[in-house]
Write a protein that holds these residues in place. Structure first.
Motif, PDB file in Angstrom:
ATOM      1  N   GLY A   1      68.908  90.151  42.197  1.00 59.03           N
ATOM      2  CA  GLY A   1      67.814  90.284  41.250  1.00 59.03           C
ATOM      3  C   GLY A   1      66.426  90.149  41.840  1.00 59.03           C
TER       4      GLY A   1
ATOM      5  N   GLU B   1      65.718  82.430  30.176  1.00 53.64           N
ATOM      6  CA  GLU B   1      64.932  82.252  31.394  1.00 53.64           C
ATOM      7  C   GLU B   1      65.608  82.998  32.532  1.00 53.64           C
ATOM      8  OE1 GLU B   1      62.018  80.821  31.588  1.00 53.64           O
ATOM      9  OE2 GLU B   1      62.030  80.267  29.455  1.00 53.64           O
ATOM     10  N   PRO B   2      64.824  83.529  33.507  1.00 58.28           N
ATOM     11  CA  PRO B   2      65.395  84.419  34.518  1.00 58.28           C
ATOM     12  C   PRO B   2      66.351  83.732  35.491  1.00 58.28           C
ATOM     13  CG  PRO B   2      63.055  83.999  34.948  1.00 58.28           C
ATOM     14  CD  PRO B   2      63.354  83.429  33.610  1.00 58.28           C
ATOM     15  N   ALA B   3      67.492  84.371  35.688  1.00 54.16           N
ATOM     16  CA  ALA B   3      68.494  84.034  36.698  1.00 54.16           C
ATOM     17  C   ALA B   3      69.479  85.189  36.708  1.00 54.16           C
ATOM     18  CB  ALA B   3      69.192  82.714  36.394  1.00 54.16           C
ATOM     19  N   ASP B   4      70.295  85.264  37.753  1.00 51.71           N
ATOM     20  CA  ASP B   4      71.285  86.336  37.834  1.00 51.71           C
ATOM     21  C   ASP B   4      72.559  85.988  37.064  1.00 51.71           C
ATOM     22  OD1 ASP B   4      69.666  87.961  39.374  1.00 51.71           O
ATOM     23  OD2 ASP B   4      70.510  87.295  41.281  1.00 51.71           O
TER      24      ASP B   4
ATOM     25  N   ARG C   1      75.677  87.246  31.741  1.00 54.37           N
ATOM     26  CA  ARG C   1      74.934  85.992  31.572  1.00 54.37           C
ATOM     27  C   ARG C   1      74.515  85.808  30.106  1.00 54.37           C
ATOM     28  NH1 ARG C   1      69.447  84.017  32.380  1.00 54.37           N
ATOM     29  NH2 ARG C   1      69.605  81.813  32.990  1.00 54.37           N
TER      30      ARG C   1
ATOM     31  N   TYR D   1      64.924  76.438  40.900  1.00 51.12           N
ATOM     32  CA  TYR D   1      65.758  77.635  41.017  1.00 51.12           C
ATOM     33  C   TYR D   1      65.545  78.248  42.398  1.00 51.12           C
ATOM     34  CZ  TYR D   1      67.517  82.367  40.591  1.00 51.12           C
ATOM     35  OH  TYR D   1      68.195  83.526  40.819  1.00 51.12           O
TER      36      TYR D   1
ATOM     37  N   LEU E   1      64.675  87.509  42.412  1.00 50.96           N
ATOM     38  CA  LEU E   1      63.865  86.526  41.714  1.00 50.96           C
ATOM     39  C   LEU E   1      63.227  85.550  42.699  1.00 50.96           C
ATOM     40  CD1 LEU E   1      66.355  85.776  38.809  1.00 50.96           C
ATOM     41  CD2 LEU E   1      64.220  87.066  38.639  1.00 50.96           C
TER      42      LEU E   1
ATOM     43  N   GLU F   1      69.769  81.313  28.845  1.00 51.46           N
ATOM     44  CA  GLU F   1      69.807  82.758  29.086  1.00 51.46           C
ATOM     45  C   GLU F   1      68.467  83.433  28.847  1.00 51.46           C
ATOM     46  OE1 GLU F   1      72.088  85.024  25.790  1.00 51.46           O
ATOM     47  OE2 GLU F   1      72.987  83.019  25.817  1.00 51.46           O
TER      48      GLU F   1
ATOM     49  N   GLU G   1      73.102  82.224  44.038  1.00 49.74           N
ATOM     50  CA  GLU G   1      71.886  81.570  43.567  1.00 49.74           C
ATOM     51  C   GLU G   1      72.240  80.139  43.214  1.00 49.74           C
ATOM     52  OE1 GLU G   1      70.514  83.488  39.993  1.00 49.74           O
ATOM     53  OE2 GLU G   1      72.303  82.966  38.852  1.00 49.74           O
TER      54      GLU G   1
END
Length: 265
Positions: free
Chosen positions: A113, A147-150, A249, A86, A115, A145, A49
């Motif tokens: 994920g 906010e969404p991310a892998d 994460r 992103y 996303l 952390e 990502e």
């Protein structure tokens, strides 16, 4: 010169390239492109990502088959908050510069994920002030952390002239939650005015790693482990963009015991 200090290539184009292979670690990648108007950079994310951060300038962005339009606003990293995008694993992306453009590509493993591509606008970003006195700095959370991310954690910091930052010295090099998380980290440094310089030290308790570096405009410092404080000299503000990633994460750090008293001031 320290093996932790990465100098940019002169001129424009792909000026900085850090991968897990070149850094000798497992997670974080960082690239920087300086584009002239009309120039394009594009790639596929593969199994990683990324977060595109517009350090300066404007560009038209395509990602994951979507036209995201013209993004970017500030012409200096010391003026305002950034635009970012992103992009999840398994996606293609491209950016075409409308003005002179400095584009950072922050990368870490994708974990499947699922996303979506998303634009992170300046108005979406939280800011905070950390420290007091000559340890004051201004933090903008781009990909925290919450906010969404892998894997990725991305933040930028401005440290006023003469101040310290990432201080008191702290580290995050043990996978020992909830006390401490293992996170590799890069620092991308800019100075204002650009002829300035600052200093960064990366060291462990046993001093098996102990590197002190003069940092100049455009330098990247690798932090594979240990404490990593920095300071900027009188007359020169310091900007840095941090990229962090590890097996989990979350950012849980440990202050150097001998300097813990500074947190009570």
């Amino acid at each position: 010169m320290s093996h932790l200090l990465i100098k940019p290539k002169a001129g424009t184009g792909h000026v900085t390239h850090v991968t897990p292979e070149t850094a000798g670690w497992g997670y974080v990648g960082f690239d920087l492109h300086r584009l002239k108007p009309g120039e394009t950079v594009s790639a596929k994310t593969g199994d990683r990502e990324i977060c595109l951060v517009f350090i300066t300038g404007k560009g038209r962005v395509q990602a994951g088959g979507q036209e995201l339009g013209l993004l970017g606003e500030r012409m200096s990293p010391f003026e305002g908050k950034p635009w970012s995008v992103y992009v999840p694993q398994g996606s293609d992306w491209s950016v075409t510069a409308e003005t002179e453009l400095e584009l950072a590509i922050c990368a870490a493993p994708g974990l499947g994920g699922g996303l979506p591509v998303r634009v992170i606008a300046p108005d979406d970003l939280g800011q905070e002030v950390r420290g007091k006195g000559t340890n004051t700095r201004y933090v903008t959370n781009i990909l925290p952390e919450g906010e969404p991310a892998d894997s990725l954690l991305v933040v930028e910091v401005i440290t006023p002239a003469g101040n310290t930052s990432s201080y008191p010295p702290h580290k995050h090099d043990r996978d020992d939650l909830p006390a401490e998380s293992y996170l590799e980290e890069t620092y991308y440094h800019r100075l204002n005015p650009p002829q300035g310089f600052g200093f960064q030290r990366v060291y462990t308790d046993d001093r098996s790693l102990d590197e002190a570096m003069a940092i100049e405009d455009g330098d990247v410092v690798l932090v594979p482990k240990g404490y990593h404080p920095c300071a900027t000299c009188h007359g020169y503000d310091l900007y840095y963009l941090n990229v962090m990633a590890g097996p989990k994460r979350t950012w849980k750090f440990h202050n150097a015991v001998e300097h813990e008293w500074l947190t009570k001031l």
